[in-house]
Design an enzyme around this catalytic site. Structure first.
Site, PDB file in Angstrom:
ATOM      1  N   PRO A 129       0.778  -1.246   0.000  1.00  0.00           N
ATOM      2  CA  PRO A 129       0.000   0.000   0.000  1.00  0.00           C
ATOM      3  C   PRO A 129       0.813   1.302   0.000  1.00  0.00           C
ATOM      4  O   PRO A 129       0.823   2.055   0.964  1.00  0.00           O
ATOM      5  CB  PRO A 129      -0.832  -0.137   1.272  1.00  0.00           C
ATOM      6  CG  PRO A 129       0.029  -0.940   2.186  1.00  0.00           C
ATOM      7  CD  PRO A 129       0.747  -1.911   1.301  1.00  0.00           C
ATOM      8  N   CYS A 130       1.434   1.587  -1.136  1.00  0.00           N
ATOM      9  CA  CYS A 130       2.194   2.833  -1.256  1.00  0.00           C
ATOM     10  C   CYS A 130       1.273   4.057  -1.244  1.00  0.00           C
ATOM     11  O   CYS A 130       1.729   5.173  -0.956  1.00  0.00           O
ATOM     12  CB  CYS A 130       3.058   2.806  -2.508  1.00  0.00           C
ATOM     13  SG  CYS A 130       2.176   2.404  -4.019  1.00  0.00           S
TER      14      CYS A 130
END
Length: 168
Positions: A129-130
């Site tokens: 989850p950047c």
């Protein structure tokens, strides 16, 4: 050998890349750094178990559920530094955000910019989850898939984004 398949998400079409056992890439079509390490000549294969699992994971995610990324066998390719940053990304709780500086402190380095480069080259968007990383000034910056998609992903997770600012 690497294979590809496609997934139609509420935010646009997504390319998935994997070998026979691992998910190695996930990008919105046209995303910055789109499949750069894999080339254009991968055969399409919709029947790999890893692709079936990843698509089910994405279905649940876009349905507002909180699927665990540990359900999938992930094999992102990058430098050791990038992999260390991506490991930290995997620890950011659903519905939370951290800053690039927070990650730099966690790694005991001074360069939030170096962290930003690693975050931007994350080859497995959404699942790693950047999109949960923001600028120190609450700016929604640095998402290779586009800031509008980052905003939508955070909203989907229930993050209150009204205090955030968009930047390029």
């Amino acid at each position: 050998m690497y294979y590809k398949t496609y997934y139609s998400s509420p935010l646009g079409n997504i390319l998935l890349v994997g070998d026979e056992n691992n998910l190695c890439g996930l990008w919105f079509l046209g995303q910055k750094y789109f499949a750069a390490k894999f080339g254009d000549n991968m055969p399409e294969n919709n029947n790999l178990d890893i692709f079936k699992s990843a698509k089910k994971w994405l279905d649940r995610y876009f349905d507002g559920q909180k699927p665990d990324l540990k359900e999938l066998s992930l094999a992102p390719q990058g430098t050791e530094f990038q992999k260390n940053v991506w490991k930290i990304l995997c620890e950011i709780p659903y519905g939370s955000v951290v800053t690039y500086g927070d990650i730099a402190k966690n790694l005991n380095i001074r360069s939030a910019q170096a962290v930003g480069g690693a975050v931007g080259h994350n080859p497995i968007s959404i699942i790693i989850p950047c999109h949960r990383v923001i600028g120190a000034n609450k700016s929604l910056t640095g998402y290779a898939g586009g800031v509008d998609k980052k905003l939508k992903l955070l909203e989907l997770e229930g993050v209150v984004v009204s205090d955030f600012t968009k930047s390029c």
